[in-house]
Write an enzyme that holds these catalytic residues in place. Structure first.
Site, PDB file in Angstrom:
ATOM      1  N   ASN A   8      23.564 -16.945  83.394  1.00 59.04           N
ATOM      2  CA  ASN A   8      22.555 -17.654  84.172  1.00 59.04           C
ATOM      3  C   ASN A   8      23.031 -19.099  84.337  1.00 59.04           C
ATOM      4  O   ASN A   8      22.965 -19.887  83.407  1.00 59.04           O
ATOM      5  CB  ASN A   8      21.216 -17.593  83.409  1.00 59.04           C
ATOM      6  CG  ASN A   8      20.125 -18.426  84.052  1.00 59.04           C
ATOM      7  OD1 ASN A   8      20.280 -18.897  85.188  1.00 59.04           O
ATOM      8  ND2 ASN A   8      19.028 -18.617  83.345  1.00 59.04           N
ATOM      9  N   LYS A  10      21.767 -21.389  86.008  1.00 61.96           N
ATOM     10  CA  LYS A  10      20.664 -22.341  86.244  1.00 61.96           C
ATOM     11  C   LYS A  10      20.999 -23.229  87.454  1.00 61.96           C
ATOM     12  O   LYS A  10      21.493 -22.706  88.448  1.00 61.96           O
ATOM     13  CB  LYS A  10      20.365 -23.130  84.965  1.00 61.96           C
ATOM     14  CG  LYS A  10      20.122 -22.173  83.786  1.00 61.96           C
ATOM     15  CD  LYS A  10      19.537 -22.818  82.579  1.00 61.96           C
ATOM     16  CE  LYS A  10      19.299 -21.748  81.517  1.00 61.96           C
ATOM     17  NZ  LYS A  10      18.710 -22.283  80.296  1.00 61.96           N
ATOM     18  N   HIS A  86      11.647 -16.404  83.771  1.00 61.09           N
ATOM     19  CA  HIS A  86      12.385 -17.235  82.800  1.00 61.09           C
ATOM     20  C   HIS A  86      11.435 -18.310  82.255  1.00 61.09           C
ATOM     21  O   HIS A  86      10.583 -18.828  82.991  1.00 61.09           O
ATOM     22  CB  HIS A  86      13.606 -17.867  83.480  1.00 61.09           C
ATOM     23  CG  HIS A  86      14.537 -18.504  82.496  1.00 61.09           C
ATOM     24  ND1 HIS A  86      14.267 -19.731  81.937  1.00 61.09           N
ATOM     25  CD2 HIS A  86      15.691 -18.066  81.943  1.00 61.09           C
ATOM     26  CE1 HIS A  86      15.242 -20.023  81.075  1.00 61.09           C
ATOM     27  NE2 HIS A  86      16.121 -19.029  81.062  1.00 61.09           N
ATOM     28  N   GLU A  88      11.822 -21.305  81.775  1.00 58.64           N
ATOM     29  CA  GLU A  88      11.867 -22.572  82.513  1.00 58.64           C
ATOM     30  C   GLU A  88      11.004 -22.501  83.771  1.00 58.64           C
ATOM     31  O   GLU A  88      10.557 -23.534  84.277  1.00 58.64           O
ATOM     32  CB  GLU A  88      13.329 -22.933  82.843  1.00 58.64           C
ATOM     33  CG  GLU A  88      14.059 -23.395  81.580  1.00 58.64           C
ATOM     34  CD  GLU A  88      15.557 -23.238  81.613  1.00 58.64           C
ATOM     35  OE1 GLU A  88      16.129 -22.967  82.685  1.00 58.64           O
ATOM     36  OE2 GLU A  88      16.171 -23.374  80.538  1.00 58.64           O
ATOM     37  N   GLU A 157      14.034 -14.060  74.949  1.00 61.46           N
ATOM     38  CA  GLU A 157      14.588 -15.411  74.823  1.00 61.46           C
ATOM     39  C   GLU A 157      13.552 -16.314  74.161  1.00 61.46           C
ATOM     40  O   GLU A 157      12.697 -16.892  74.862  1.00 61.46           O
ATOM     41  CB  GLU A 157      14.930 -15.982  76.198  1.00 61.46           C
ATOM     42  CG  GLU A 157      15.997 -15.226  76.937  1.00 61.46           C
ATOM     43  CD  GLU A 157      16.718 -16.114  77.950  1.00 61.46           C
ATOM     44  OE1 GLU A 157      17.932 -16.247  77.843  1.00 61.46           O
ATOM     45  OE2 GLU A 157      16.048 -16.689  78.821  1.00 61.46           O
ATOM     46  N   GLY A 166      16.166 -28.481  72.775  1.00 57.81           N
ATOM     47  CA  GLY A 166      16.130 -29.684  71.945  1.00 57.81           C
ATOM     48  C   GLY A 166      15.734 -29.408  70.500  1.00 57.81           C
ATOM     49  O   GLY A 166      15.703 -30.321  69.681  1.00 57.81           O
ATOM     50  N   SER A 202      21.195 -19.841  73.278  1.00 57.78           N
ATOM     51  CA  SER A 202      22.348 -20.507  72.641  1.00 57.78           C
ATOM     52  C   SER A 202      23.483 -19.563  72.260  1.00 57.78           C
ATOM     53  O   SER A 202      24.240 -19.863  71.338  1.00 57.78           O
ATOM     54  CB  SER A 202      21.911 -21.291  71.396  1.00 57.78           C
ATOM     55  OG  SER A 202      20.923 -22.227  71.706  1.00 57.78           O
TER      56      SER A 202
HETATM   57  P1  PGA Z   1      21.354 -20.968  76.781  1.00 57.42           P
HETATM   58  O1  PGA Z   1      20.345 -20.492  77.918  1.00 57.42           O
HETATM   59  O2  PGA Z   1      22.354 -19.873  76.582  1.00 57.42           O
HETATM   60  O3  PGA Z   1      21.963 -22.221  77.300  1.00 57.42           O
HETATM   61  O4  PGA Z   1      20.531 -21.190  75.541  1.00 57.42           O
HETATM   62  C1  PGA Z   1      19.864 -19.174  77.954  1.00 57.42           C
HETATM   63  C2  PGA Z   1      18.821 -19.045  79.030  1.00 57.42           C
HETATM   64  O5  PGA Z   1      18.008 -19.963  79.216  1.00 57.42           O
HETATM   65  O6  PGA Z   1      18.792 -18.015  79.745  1.00 57.42           O
END
Ligand code: PGA
Length: 241
Positions: A8, A10, A86, A88, A157, A166, A202
């Protein structure tokens, strides 16, 4: 059996040239790449081994939706997967009702939704039971009325595990495996028996194999590390093992 490795990107990279380079580098069998909408057309013409996904979709095909992208438009670009819900996007106010509409829209076009679920840090700190109740309520709302034979993917997730959250914390492979086992039990009670459940948060080139060797984890959804092609290809190689 091979597992899934989904990248992803983003809102990266900043320009088309960078996106083309990244796509060429990551065009390996077993990878699913989800670039920003803007680059899908160009990247669709580049990928010959990796598959193409999108990061979101409009909840319906009603034409008058300024700024939205329809599932028909994504299908026309050979998009095979769409990330839905997601964290976000949920943080921007996307509701379970809208997520449910998006899943229906995606499935109607024969495309595979990747439904993201996962709890915040407060819920995590209240313990396993609180986590499962939280995720179970997301799944019940997001998959309400969805045919249990549908081909779909769930990505667990935990919000606090995402690299940009953070918190500096990360679900361990063991912890993620046991939560995903419980998620599969919830899905099974809802009639969804054969759903692949991925872990995301992560995951990088150093620890991906530890997640991927866990029995209940069917693959990984990778954010930050998917922008580093050597690392992402290493993750895909582990998933293909
Ligand atoms: P990250 O993001 O691997 O940078 O933690 C995963 C995601 O938000 O799909």
């Amino acid at each position: 059996m091979p597992k899934l490795a989904i990248g992803n990107w983003k809102m990266n990279p900043d320009n088309l040239e960078g996106a083309i380079d990244l796509a060429k580098d990551e065009d390996v069998a077993g990878a699913i790449i989800c670039p920003p909408f803007l680059y899908l057309e160009e990247i669709s013409g580049i990928l010959s081994k990796a598959k193409l996904g999108a990061q979101d979709v409009a909840p319906s095909s009603k034409r008058a939706q300024t700024g939205e992208i329809s599932i028909e438009q994504l299908k026309d670009l050979q998009v095979g997967y769409v990330i839905v819900g997601h964290s976000e996007r949920r943080a921007l106010g996307e509701t379970d009702e809208v997520i449910n509409q998006k899943i229906q829209a995606v499935l109607e076009e024969g495309i595979v939704p990747i439904l993201c679920v996962g709890e915040d840090l407060d819920t995590h700190e209240r313990g396993d039971r609180a986590v499962i109740e939280f995720v179970s309520s997301q799944l019940n709302a997001d998959l309400s009325g969805i045919d249990s034979d549908s081909e779909l993917i769930v990505a667990y997730e935990p919000i606090w595990s995402i690299s940009t959250s953070g918190s500096g914390l990360e679900s361990t492979p063991d912890e993620a495996n046991s939560t995903i086992e419980s998620i599969k039990e919830v899905l099974s009670k809802m009639g969804f028996d054969e759903i692949k459940v991925l872990y995301g948060g992560s995951v990088d080139g150093d620890d991906a194999h530890q997640y991927l060797k866990e029995d209940n984890i069917d693959g990984v959804l990778v954010g930050g590390a998917s922008l580093r092609p050597d690392e992402f290809k290493q993750i895909v190689a582990y998933a293909n093992e």
